[in-house]
Design a protein around this motif. Structure first.
Motif, PDB file in Angstrom:
ATOM      1  N   ARG A  69       0.744  -1.160   0.063  1.00 57.56           N
ATOM      2  CA  ARG A  69       0.039  -0.032   0.023  1.00 57.56           C
ATOM      3  C   ARG A  69       0.945   1.245   0.084  1.00 57.56           C
ATOM      4  N   ARG A  70       2.143   1.058   0.072  1.00 58.17           N
ATOM      5  CA  ARG A  70       2.745   2.166  -0.010  1.00 58.17           C
ATOM      6  C   ARG A  70       3.153   3.079   1.170  1.00 58.17           C
ATOM      7  N   ILE A  71       2.825   2.515   2.111  1.00 61.85           N
ATOM      8  CA  ILE A  71       2.730   3.349   3.533  1.00 61.85           C
ATOM      9  C   ILE A  71       4.094   3.409   4.347  1.00 61.85           C
ATOM     10  N   ARG A  72       4.412   4.726   4.505  1.00 59.76           N
ATOM     11  CA  ARG A  72       5.667   4.856   5.222  1.00 59.76           C
ATOM     12  C   ARG A  72       5.454   4.312   6.888  1.00 59.76           C
ATOM     13  N   PRO A  73       6.784   3.733   7.319  1.00 55.93           N
ATOM     14  CA  PRO A  73       6.622   3.249   8.751  1.00 55.93           C
ATOM     15  C   PRO A  73       6.913   4.687   9.583  1.00 55.93           C
ATOM     16  N   THR A  74       6.449   4.383  10.911  1.00 57.06           N
ATOM     17  CA  THR A  74       6.565   5.737  11.760  1.00 57.06           C
ATOM     18  C   THR A  74       8.308   6.050  11.831  1.00 57.06           C
ATOM     19  N   ALA A  75       8.540   7.192  11.853  1.00 63.10           N
ATOM     20  CA  ALA A  75       9.748   7.778  11.928  1.00 63.10           C
ATOM     21  C   ALA A  75      10.193   7.544  13.461  1.00 63.10           C
ATOM     22  N   LEU A  76       9.661   7.011  14.170  1.00 59.65           N
ATOM     23  CA  LEU A  76      10.098   6.859  15.620  1.00 59.65           C
ATOM     24  C   LEU A  76      10.547   5.355  15.730  1.00 59.65           C
ATOM     25  N   GLN A  77      10.662   4.526  14.669  1.00 58.64           N
ATOM     26  CA  GLN A  77      11.055   3.337  14.694  1.00 58.64           C
ATOM     27  C   GLN A  77      12.453   3.015  15.443  1.00 58.64           C
ATOM     28  N   PRO A  78      13.558   3.683  15.283  1.00 57.47           N
ATOM     29  CA  PRO A  78      14.629   3.691  15.961  1.00 57.47           C
ATOM     30  C   PRO A  78      14.510   3.861  17.443  1.00 57.47           C
ATOM     31  N   LEU A  79      13.555   4.769  17.811  1.00 54.02           N
ATOM     32  CA  LEU A  79      13.238   4.887  19.097  1.00 54.02           C
ATOM     33  C   LEU A  79      12.471   3.542  19.891  1.00 54.02           C
ATOM     34  N   TRP A  80      11.748   3.164  19.120  1.00 53.06           N
ATOM     35  CA  TRP A  80      10.831   1.710  19.553  1.00 53.06           C
ATOM     36  C   TRP A  80      11.900   0.775  19.693  1.00 53.06           C
ATOM     37  N   ASN A  81      12.977   0.790  18.769  1.00 54.87           N
ATOM     38  CA  ASN A  81      14.106  -0.360  18.769  1.00 54.87           C
ATOM     39  C   ASN A  81      14.603  -0.417  20.148  1.00 54.87           C
ATOM     40  N   VAL A  82      14.932   0.576  20.511  1.00 52.32           N
ATOM     41  CA  VAL A  82      15.789   1.007  21.676  1.00 52.32           C
ATOM     42  C   VAL A  82      14.944   0.700  23.200  1.00 52.32           C
ATOM     43  N   ALA A  83      13.954   1.503  23.076  1.00 53.64           N
ATOM     44  CA  ALA A  83      12.819   1.455  24.184  1.00 53.64           C
ATOM     45  C   ALA A  83      12.410  -0.018  24.404  1.00 53.64           C
ATOM     46  N   GLY A  84      11.900  -0.456  23.305  1.00 48.66           N
ATOM     47  CA  GLY A  84      11.277  -1.898  23.509  1.00 48.66           C
ATOM     48  C   GLY A  84      12.367  -2.994  24.017  1.00 48.66           C
ATOM     49  N   PHE A  85      13.490  -2.919  23.353  1.00 49.53           N
ATOM     50  CA  PHE A  85      14.609  -3.807  24.238  1.00 49.53           C
ATOM     51  C   PHE A  85      15.013  -3.376  25.544  1.00 49.53           C
ATOM     52  N   ALA A  86      14.970  -2.406  25.854  1.00 49.49           N
ATOM     53  CA  ALA A  86      15.478  -1.918  27.194  1.00 49.49           C
ATOM     54  C   ALA A  86      14.224  -2.080  28.061  1.00 49.49           C
ATOM     55  N   LEU A  87      12.909  -2.111  27.742  1.00 52.70           N
ATOM     56  CA  LEU A  87      11.849  -2.723  28.452  1.00 52.70           C
ATOM     57  C   LEU A  87      11.744  -3.892  28.690  1.00 52.70           C
ATOM     58  N   GLY A  88      11.864  -4.737  27.614  1.00 59.22           N
ATOM     59  CA  GLY A  88      11.887  -6.349  27.847  1.00 59.22           C
ATOM     60  C   GLY A  88      13.151  -6.629  28.949  1.00 59.22           C
ATOM     61  N   ALA A  89      14.064  -5.988  28.375  1.00 62.65           N
ATOM     62  CA  ALA A  89      15.639  -6.343  29.261  1.00 62.65           C
ATOM     63  C   ALA A  89      15.418  -6.143  30.872  1.00 62.65           C
ATOM     64  N   ALA A  90      14.731  -4.900  31.121  1.00 66.03           N
ATOM     65  CA  ALA A  90      14.565  -4.296  32.519  1.00 66.03           C
ATOM     66  C   ALA A  90      13.427  -5.140  33.137  1.00 66.03           C
ATOM     67  N   THR A  91      12.460  -5.625  32.593  1.00 65.80           N
ATOM     68  CA  THR A  91      11.566  -6.298  33.217  1.00 65.80           C
ATOM     69  C   THR A  91      11.880  -7.847  33.556  1.00 65.80           C
ATOM     70  N   ALA A  92      12.746  -8.267  32.660  1.00 67.39           N
ATOM     71  CA  ALA A  92      13.438  -9.748  32.716  1.00 67.39           C
ATOM     72  C   ALA A  92      14.490  -9.481  33.916  1.00 67.39           C
ATOM     73  N   LEU A  93      15.102  -8.520  34.139  1.00 68.50           N
ATOM     74  CA  LEU A  93      16.117  -8.302  35.129  1.00 68.50           C
ATOM     75  C   LEU A  93      15.523  -8.266  36.430  1.00 68.50           C
ATOM     76  N   MET A  94      14.012  -7.680  36.317  1.00 67.09           N
ATOM     77  CA  MET A  94      13.406  -7.716  37.688  1.00 67.09           C
ATOM     78  C   MET A  94      13.107  -9.072  38.121  1.00 67.09           C
ATOM     79  N   SER A  95      12.361  -9.885  37.339  1.00 65.84           N
ATOM     80  CA  SER A  95      12.170 -11.069  37.666  1.00 65.84           C
ATOM     81  C   SER A  95      11.367 -11.904  36.342  1.00 65.84           C
ATOM     82  N   GLU A  96      11.367 -13.024  36.619  1.00 63.23           N
ATOM     83  CA  GLU A  96      10.390 -13.582  35.367  1.00 63.23           C
ATOM     84  C   GLU A  96       9.126 -13.269  35.288  1.00 63.23           C
ATOM     85  N   LYS A  97       8.579 -13.181  36.559  1.00 63.20           N
ATOM     86  CA  LYS A  97       7.252 -12.685  36.830  1.00 63.20           C
ATOM     87  C   LYS A  97       6.880 -11.407  36.119  1.00 63.20           C
TER      88      LYS A  97
END
Length: 178
Positions: A69-97
């Protein structure tokens, strides 16, 4: 007679695809961060790896639709790359739960988001509506799996999930247009 009539508001499927692709990308990054921290053979890592594979399928489909459909992705994708990984790592460091509580929070918000999109689409874009319905079912399964595996037992569960859900709502709002 149903369908669009002059004066009716049309759904913005381009914006919907943009935000959905960004969300699925963010989900893959959250799971990547969690899997980078969690012990490989712990039960939570096995659940998360399965959910991550489903998110990859969702992302691939949204990438395909955006290209077609020729739709551009969000310009924030680089931010979501870092923020998503950081959120995942931080919550896993807290605990499995806590990692599972993150899934619970994200998927709860995504369910709300997808329900809103499906209502807004109506009959305007049956292809997108069908994909959203399919993926929404997977997201609800992820939420329920996380809860069944002990997400609600995470220390600070109400505060943790409220903060993550607020972050999701903010990311959704930003990704629609930027």
């Amino acid at each position: 007679m149903s369908g669009w009539r002059p004066g009716d508001r049309r759904s913005d499927s381009a914006s919907m695809l943009r935000v959905d692709q960004a969300g699925e990308y963010g989900a893959t990054r959250i799971y990547a961060g969690q899997l980078a921290v969690l012990r490989r053979n712990c039960p939570e890592a096995k659940l998360i790896a399965r959910m991550a594979a489903q998110e990859e399928r969702h992302l691939k489909r949204f990438n395909q639709l955006m290209a077609e459909r020729r739709i551009r992705p969000t310009a924030l994708q680089p931010l979501w790359n870092v923020a998503g990984f950081a959120l995942g790592a931080a919550t896993a460091l807290m605990s499995e739960k806590a990692a599972l509580a993150c899934t619970d929070a994200v998927e709860t918000e995504i369910d709300r988001h997808y329900s809103s999109q499906r209502a807004a689409l109506g009959g305007d874009d049956p292809e997108l509506a069908a994909d959203i319905a399919d993926f929404q079912a997977d997201e609800l399964e992820h939420r329920d799996t996380a809860r069944d595996a002990g997400a609600t037992q995470a220390i600070g569960y109400p505060l943790l999930t409220a903060a993550i859900r607020a972050g999701c709502r903010m990311a959704i709002g930003l990704s629609k247009r930027i």
